[in-house]
Motif scaffolding. Sequence first.
Motif, PDB file in Angstrom:
ATOM      1  N   ASN A  53       0.818  -1.217   0.000  1.00 32.21           N
ATOM      2  CA  ASN A  53       0.000   0.000   0.000  1.00 32.21           C
ATOM      3  C   ASN A  53       0.853   1.268   0.000  1.00 32.21           C
ATOM      4  O   ASN A  53       0.557   2.236   0.690  1.00 32.21           O
ATOM      5  N   GLY A  54       1.941   1.227  -0.745  1.00 35.44           N
ATOM      6  CA  GLY A  54       2.802   2.403  -0.902  1.00 35.44           C
ATOM      7  C   GLY A  54       3.741   2.680   0.257  1.00 35.44           C
ATOM      8  O   GLY A  54       4.443   3.686   0.245  1.00 35.44           O
ATOM      9  N   ARG A  55       3.791   1.786   1.231  1.00 37.71           N
ATOM     10  CA  ARG A  55       4.666   1.980   2.391  1.00 37.71           C
ATOM     11  C   ARG A  55       5.654   0.825   2.496  1.00 37.71           C
ATOM     12  O   ARG A  55       5.302  -0.312   2.182  1.00 37.71           O
ATOM     13  N   PRO A  56       6.874   1.110   2.955  1.00 39.41           N
ATOM     14  CA  PRO A  56       7.842   0.015   3.145  1.00 39.41           C
ATOM     15  C   PRO A  56       7.259  -1.071   4.042  1.00 39.41           C
ATOM     16  O   PRO A  56       6.548  -0.786   5.009  1.00 39.41           O
ATOM     17  N   PHE A  57       7.539  -2.301   3.684  1.00 36.91           N
ATOM     18  CA  PHE A  57       7.028  -3.450   4.427  1.00 36.91           C
ATOM     19  C   PHE A  57       8.207  -4.350   4.770  1.00 36.91           C
ATOM     20  O   PHE A  57       8.827  -4.929   3.896  1.00 36.91           O
ATOM     21  N   GLY A  58       8.533  -4.447   6.040  1.00 41.23           N
ATOM     22  CA  GLY A  58       9.633  -5.305   6.465  1.00 41.23           C
ATOM     23  C   GLY A  58      10.983  -4.690   6.150  1.00 41.23           C
ATOM     24  O   GLY A  58      11.075  -3.586   5.609  1.00 41.23           O
ATOM     25  N   PRO A  59      12.031  -5.427   6.468  1.00 36.37           N
ATOM     26  CA  PRO A  59      13.381  -4.915   6.216  1.00 36.37           C
ATOM     27  C   PRO A  59      13.715  -4.961   4.725  1.00 36.37           C
ATOM     28  O   PRO A  59      13.118  -5.728   3.972  1.00 36.37           O
ATOM     29  N   PRO A  60      14.688  -4.150   4.292  1.00 34.43           N
ATOM     30  CA  PRO A  60      15.104  -4.203   2.892  1.00 34.43           C
ATOM     31  C   PRO A  60      15.915  -5.470   2.622  1.00 34.43           C
ATOM     32  O   PRO A  60      16.546  -6.017   3.522  1.00 34.43           O
ATOM     33  N   ALA A  61      15.872  -5.919   1.386  1.00 40.35           N
ATOM     34  CA  ALA A  61      16.674  -7.075   0.965  1.00 40.35           C
ATOM     35  C   ALA A  61      17.959  -6.545   0.339  1.00 40.35           C
ATOM     36  O   ALA A  61      17.918  -5.852  -0.665  1.00 40.35           O
TER      37      ALA A  61
END
Length: 136
Positions: A53-61
């Motif tokens: 929904n346009g927001r970061p989700f979880g840590p970056p890969a």
Amino acid sequence: GSHWARCLTRFNGRRHLPLRFTTTCRRTSHVRHRAKYLEVPMPEERAFIFTCNGRPFGPPARTLKEFVSLQAKLPTPAFEGHAQRGDFSRWIRNVFGDEPLAVKIRQVVKDFRDGRIANLAESLAAPIHQRSQFQQ
């Protein structure tokens, strides 16, 4: 054929001159070090940011191993959105420079859109596992 090149050694004043050497054709095929980008983290600015929904989700890969692990936890609509936009193959091509893997990822996404595969997460992980030759 043979070619020549020059190499500059560490320069301390005027004593060191370029060294001339001869190169020859490669005797073995080039082996791409696939595993090196499997676990060596990319800089934060090159990490894949999963969004929902346009927001970061979880840590970056920051590695392909993290990518495979994290994408399996992403909500289906967000995961499919990344796939539809071509985000996965673009990241692999632009960050790792692995065009053959990016092509395989694009094909998986196309097969998913065409209804030929049901589990997108598993299907995306397969060519990454195969290409980098790692086991979870």
